[in-house]
Design a protein around this motif. Structure first.
Motif, PDB file in Angstrom:
ATOM      1  N   MET A 228      -5.485   0.494  -0.168  1.00 45.37           N
ATOM      2  CA  MET A 228      -5.170   1.887  -0.493  1.00 45.37           C
ATOM      3  C   MET A 228      -6.096   2.799   0.311  1.00 45.37           C
ATOM      4  SD  MET A 228      -4.865   3.462  -4.291  1.00 45.37           S
ATOM      5  CE  MET A 228      -4.683   5.189  -4.661  1.00 45.37           C
ATOM      6  N   PRO A 229      -5.542   3.803   0.970  1.00 47.87           N
ATOM      7  CA  PRO A 229      -6.421   4.687   1.745  1.00 47.87           C
ATOM      8  C   PRO A 229      -7.461   5.366   0.858  1.00 47.87           C
ATOM      9  CG  PRO A 229      -4.122   5.040   2.363  1.00 47.87           C
ATOM     10  CD  PRO A 229      -4.127   4.164   1.133  1.00 47.87           C
TER      11      PRO A 229
ATOM     12  N   PRO B 112      -8.791   2.069   4.789  1.00 49.81           N
ATOM     13  CA  PRO B 112      -8.593   1.312   3.542  1.00 49.81           C
ATOM     14  C   PRO B 112      -9.859   1.361   2.694  1.00 49.81           C
ATOM     15  CG  PRO B 112      -7.899   0.025   5.457  1.00 49.81           C
ATOM     16  CD  PRO B 112      -8.617   1.238   5.981  1.00 49.81           C
ATOM     17  N   VAL B 113      -9.687   1.522   1.430  1.00 50.70           N
ATOM     18  CA  VAL B 113     -10.857   1.717   0.572  1.00 50.70           C
ATOM     19  C   VAL B 113     -11.801   0.519   0.645  1.00 50.70           C
ATOM     20  CG1 VAL B 113      -9.659   0.858  -1.499  1.00 50.70           C
ATOM     21  CG2 VAL B 113     -11.608   2.411  -1.739  1.00 50.70           C
TER      22      VAL B 113
END
Lengths: 717, 152, 193
Positions: free
Chosen positions: B19-20, B61-62
């Motif tokens: 997840m961004p 990306p996290v």
């Protein structure tokens, strides 16, 4: 010029005494909650929501905006008008967007909207009058309290003073609220203005530099889901069938619903919704527009321009005069479809309950959004609350006659049965339609031996933005005035005895819309390019030639001379550079610009733009300068990069990498000069745009000797 | 589970690794000052600092920043007192304001790396941040002003 | 010490050293020169040469257009102060879900530093051949270090896995490394003319 104005509209500026104390001026608007979306049921404000202003016991003056703040600075200019007549303490001014209600309809119009560069000048009376009425009531209240005559009271910096007595507005608010407002109020003489005409800093600045400002995109509350919608790749396409099983398996996806515009994936957050949309399998019926091709359309438009269209301005016999003219100039000009591409992608949050619906969005068109929402939900308009959030740019895209992004979001929330924020991606925005239409102009001008126009034939071809919209009735005799504004009413044509301006409005399946400066986006480019070409044909300097033609148009001349002088028109430039000039009237104001360009490493480089603006009274000169810079940057982006290509009905561009806009390293120095004026205020937000493309094209022509008649401009022709 | 220190506070996030960061900040942590504009590092509206360096949160990306320290516009200063914010206020930079969180974070990163930037330095560091309102001229002036303010 | 010497001296020394050895036989030399054609193909592929440029603005895309946003090499090759490459380019390509246009990534994404630009773009075969082995330009790498660089460096390897819709380097990596080795094993002879 002291003006006594009556309360022309029934109930305008009535007062309401409220138990909690304070003064409420203007209409009472029931049942609206203006609190942050994140806390919809928080403690009630000291007063019921209302129009234009309210004063609290703590001296806070809350100004309610009947229009939307989208960067143009009305968050500051409307309070300036009100504060001027109220003699307010500027540090106590607070601002809110008004709810959607008839009380906030634009002056003389049956709807609440923001556009047409109209806000400040159309509200010039109303917001001053609101302030003046409040001031009169505060003085009455103070006079009673002090035991003096009202004539012995004066206002200064948020307080009423009489002799050694002094009361702050907050202290007087409760008393003032019980008084009957005067039938007429006197407005200050311009020489007594202390706010109007002085540069003021923006009141929305503090919350926009620390992340607090809430745009539509930022609305959040418990239980709110986010949707991303798959729309047809071709305008007018429809869903034939779809398989949502993979989308439903994406973690966080809560629902997949069909709405009129496509398939919506509803999820816990944007990213899950976006992944869900990626996983949708959809068969589309492409519909009737799958063959559309913008390059082909341009060719079609040129063919159409072979004949006259419907007349928009005619006098004498242009064809006959052209035939016998000493010299004849003919040229075709073309501009492409353009997207608005505001920085904040479109979005809209909707919560539907049994007997009410709330909508949070950045919109320029509250009344329409409210009506459309009511229709979809089966509620009455007054049961629909529109919370106008800050707009992350609008440029016209957030005012669609179909309320496209609002109606879709309402459909999604209705189908999902839950509160939903529908979010567009940048790709959705660029490909989602509502473009500035492409236009072709065919211009033929007959010139006399003195080089001046003697005959002018001008054919314009392009889609009407009003056609097939709720504003269709504004089309008169087949002419959408927004397609011909800037040509049909051009000052250059007024003295041409034989003239014929005509319009073809082909009906096509591409959704089109006003874009900042509307018809002037292309007519400014064409007219000021033509004039430059005529000057060259006449062997005259572009400035000198315009001076001759505009001799009877002092405000055009005023900005022209000022811009030319400040730009050093005619003075030498470094090798490889050239200047171009343009002047154009739009939205009740006049702007002239001198652009300085070079071609550097295969790219057009704009070094400087000098701009002169005559907008009548400049309510906030700092805001006027900012809007000129803004319009110029917007115009340069369009002139150098702006172009949408449609192939097989599909828009080819998708994001800022291929729909480019100006960046810091391409930014010219911009120098803005305001013509001092006591003329009534004109528009500002769009006025900086129209001359830019022509000034650049004219400069490039001076630089290269080659004339470019199509946008966007190229470094090599 | 991803651990991030955001504006000095360490938190655990139960989100997918890819997840961004942008959407973790906005939709999960509720920090909406960091903006979504393009989703592909074209506009800079999502700029944050990670371990002090600028980063476009929309394409990161996290998991790639797990355990690191993230600063958003909300954490740049407790009271808008960062020299860049003071300069932005003084020169009235903002218009619609949507891009300005990113502009300010980029300007702060520039001044950290280059306390007295030239116009060329400003071009090089801030051309990744789009402003559709066209506030670039005031941004440039405000970066110079912030450099002065930072020196006290 | 070679850093202190003019490039021409280094080249003479290299040539001299090569001359001290018995040197490759003509067949081996020819095979090495042939192998270099493959090396050149890789070094001058857009994935590689877009950052091996003489100026300060890297290129992008298969067409080699100037990198958008006025991106520059910067004082150390890591981009401008305030806008390092790592602002947008991570340690790995972004997931496919980020779309084909999201910036690609690999460890230590950067250009060569300004002092050693390792320019490959626009060079003729002999020029490229000489540049690659010029320690004044190649990061002071000997043949072993060069071989390791092209075999293992993660940023180099990215050229074969560029993500999105970018064209990967057209020669398989193993074949490239083999050719590189063939070339350097023979003393990295350069084609003539």
């Amino acid at each position: 010029m002291t003006t006594a104005t009556g309360t022309s509209r029934r109930d305008f500026l009535r007062t309401a005494a409220l138990g909690a104390g304070g003064l409420v001026v203007a209409f009472f608007v029931p049942g609206t909650n203006r609190l942050a979306a994140a806390a919809p049921a928080a403690a009630a404000a000291p007063f019921a929501p209302n129009a234009f202003l309210r004063i609290a016991e703590d001296d806070t003056i809350t100004v309610l905006l009947a229009h939307s703040e989208m960067g143009q600075g009305i968050w500051t200019s409307l309070p300036l008008l009100l504060a001027e007549e109220l003699d307010a303490d500027w540090s106590r001014i607070r601002v809110e967007h008004a709810p959607a209600a008839p009380d906030y309809f634009a002056v003389g119009m049956p709807m609440q909207f923001t556009g047409g560069s109209m806000t400040t000048w159309t509200e010039f009376e109303r917001y001053r009058r609101a302030g003046a009425t409040a001031r009169a009531l505060l003085i009455q209240a103070a006079a009673r309290r002090f035991g003096v005559k009202t004539a012995d009271c004066r206002c200064e910096n948020g307080a009423v003073v009489a002799g050694d007595k002094r009361a702050r507005y907050g202290e007087l608010a409760n008393d003032a609220a019980r008084l009957t407002p005067p039938k007429t109020v006197a407005l200050k003489d311009a020489k007594d203005w202390t706010f109007i005409g002085k540069p003021a800093r923006r009141l929305d600045s503090p919350e926009k530099i620390d992340g607090r400002a809430k745009f539509g995109m930022d609305v959040q509350f418990d239980g709110l889901l986010t949707a991303v919608v798959a729309r047809a790749p071709v305008f007018g396409g429809t869903v034939a069938s779809f398989d949502a099983s993979a989308a439903r398996r994406v973690p966080g996806v809560r629902d997949v619903v069909q709405v009129p515009s496509g398939i919506a994936v509803v999820a816990d957050h944007f990213w899950a919704a976006k992944l869900g949309r990626d996983a949708l399998q959809i068969e589309w019926n492409p519909g009737p527009n799958a063959g559309l091709d913008s390059a082909v359309l341009q060719g079609d438009f040129l063919k159409t321009a072979t004949d006259d269209g419907l007349p928009a301005n005619q006098a004498g016999d242009a064809a006959a005069a052209l035939a016998k003219a000493a010299t004849r100039f003919e040229a075709d000009y073309a501009v492409p479809y353009l997207a608005h591409a505001p920085m904040e992608p479109l979005n809209c949050t909707v919560r539907i309950e049994k007997d009410r619906c709330e909508v949070w969005t950045g919109t320029q068109f509250q009344t329409l959004d409210q009506a459309v929402t009511a229709r979809i939900t089966g509620l009455k308009p007054e049961q629909v609350t529109i919370h106008t959030m800050f707009l992350g740019g609008g440029f016209g895209r957030r005012a669609t006659p179909t309320s496209d992004f609002v109606s879709e979001a309402v459909e999604v929330a209705k189908a999902a049965g839950k509160p939903v924020k529908t979010v567009w991606t940048r790709e959705d925005d660029i490909r989602g339609g509502y473009y500035r239409p492409a236009f072709v102009h065919r211009v033929a001008v007959g010139l006399g031996t003195d080089g001046k126009p003697t005959a002018w034939q001008h054919r314009i071809v392009g889609q009407s933005i009003l056609g097939n919209s709720p504003f269709q009735m504004m089309i008169k005799n087949g002419i959408d005035a927004t397609s011909v504004e800037g040509v049909a009413d051009s000052p250059y044509l007024k003295s041409v005895a034989d003239r014929h301006v005509s319009l073809h409005s082909p009906e096509l399946g591409i959704p089109v819309l006003w874009l900042r400066s509307v018809g002037h986006t292309h007519t400014g480019f064409v007219m000021e390019s033509v004039i430059d070409e005529l000057a060259k044909a006449a062997g005259k300097d572009p400035l000198a030639y315009r001076r001759e033609l505009l001799a009877e148009h002092p405000r055009h001349l005023g900005v022209l001379e000022l811009a030319a002088e400040r730009a050093g028109w005619g003075t030498p430039l470094p090798p490889g550079r050239a200047r171009g000039l343009a002047v154009h009237e739009s939205f009740g104001s006049f702007a002239a610009q001198v652009a300085e360009v070079s071609i550097d490493n295969g790219a057009i480089r704009v070094h400087q733009v000098v701009c002169a603006i005559d907008c009548g009274i400049a309510v906030n000169p700092a805001g006027v300068v900012a809007q000129m810079e803004s319009g110029i940057v917007f115009g340069i982006s369009a002139a150098l990069f702006g172009r949408l290509d449609i192939v097989n009905g599909r828009v080819q561009q998708s994001n800022y990498h291929d729909y480019r806009v100006l960046r810091m390293n391409q930014m010219p120095k911009i120098d803005v000069h305001i013509v001092p004026s006591q003329e009534k205020p004109g528009g500002v937000g769009e006025v900086g745009v129209p001359p830019v493309a022509a000034a650049l094209a004219n400069a490039l022509s001076a630089l290269t000797g080659k004339r470019q008649r199509e946008l966007p401009l190229r470094a090599t022709s | 589970m991803v651990s991030l220190t955001i504006n000095g506070k360490t938190q655990q996030f139960d989100v997918p690794d890819d997840m961004p960061l942008l959407w973790v900040l906005r939709d999960v942590a509720g920090l909406t000052g960091t903006k979504f504009g393009c989703g592909m590092a074209q506009c800079g509206a999502c700029t944050v600092h990670v371990d002090g360096a600028p980063l476009r949160a929309c394409v990161m990306p996290v998991a790639a920043v797990a355990g690191k320290s993230v600063t958003t516009i909300e954490g740049l200063s407790p009271d808008a007192s960062h020299p860049v914010q003071r300069a932005w206020a003084e020169l009235d930079v903002v218009q619609c304001g949507y891009c300005q969180s990113g502009q300010i974070m980029s300007a702060a990163a520039l001044l950290k790396a280059k306390p007295t930037p030239t116009d060329a330095d400003i071009d090089a560091a801030l051309s990744g941040n789009l402003c559709r309102c066209g506030t670039y001229q005031r941004i440039r002036a405000a970066v110079h002003r912030a450099a002065e303010l930072a020196k006290g | 010490m070679s850093r202190l010497l003019p490039h021409s001296v280094v080249l003479l020394l290299l040539a001299g050293l090569a001359g001290c050895n018995s040197g490759p036989d003509p067949a081996q030399r020819q095979a090495a020169v042939d192998a270099f054609a493959t090396v050149q193909k890789v070094f001058q592929h857009p994935r590689c040469q877009n950052c091996h440029i003489p100026g300060d603005q890297p290129l992008q895309f298969d067409e080699g257009l100037p990198h958008a946003m006025g991106v520059v090499r910067g004082p150390a090759g890591h981009g401008a102060e305030g806008l390092p490459c790592s602002t947008c380019h991570g340690e790995a390509n972004p997931p496919a879900s980020y779309g084909p246009h999201a910036p690609p990534g690999a460890p230590h994404w950067a250009l060569p530093p300004p002092q050693q630009r390792m320019v490959t773009i626009g060079l003729s075969a002999p020029e490229l051949c000489r540049m690659i082995q010029d320690k004044g330009q190649n990061g002071s790498r000997d043949f072993a270090a060069l071989l390791k660089h092209v075999s293992e460096d993660k940023l180099v390897l990215w050229g074969w896995n560029p993500g999105g819709t970018r064209a990967p380097v057209s020669v398989p990596h193993a074949e490239f490394v083999a050719k590189f080795k063939t070339w350097t094993d023979a003393g990295a002879p350069c084609p003539t003319g």
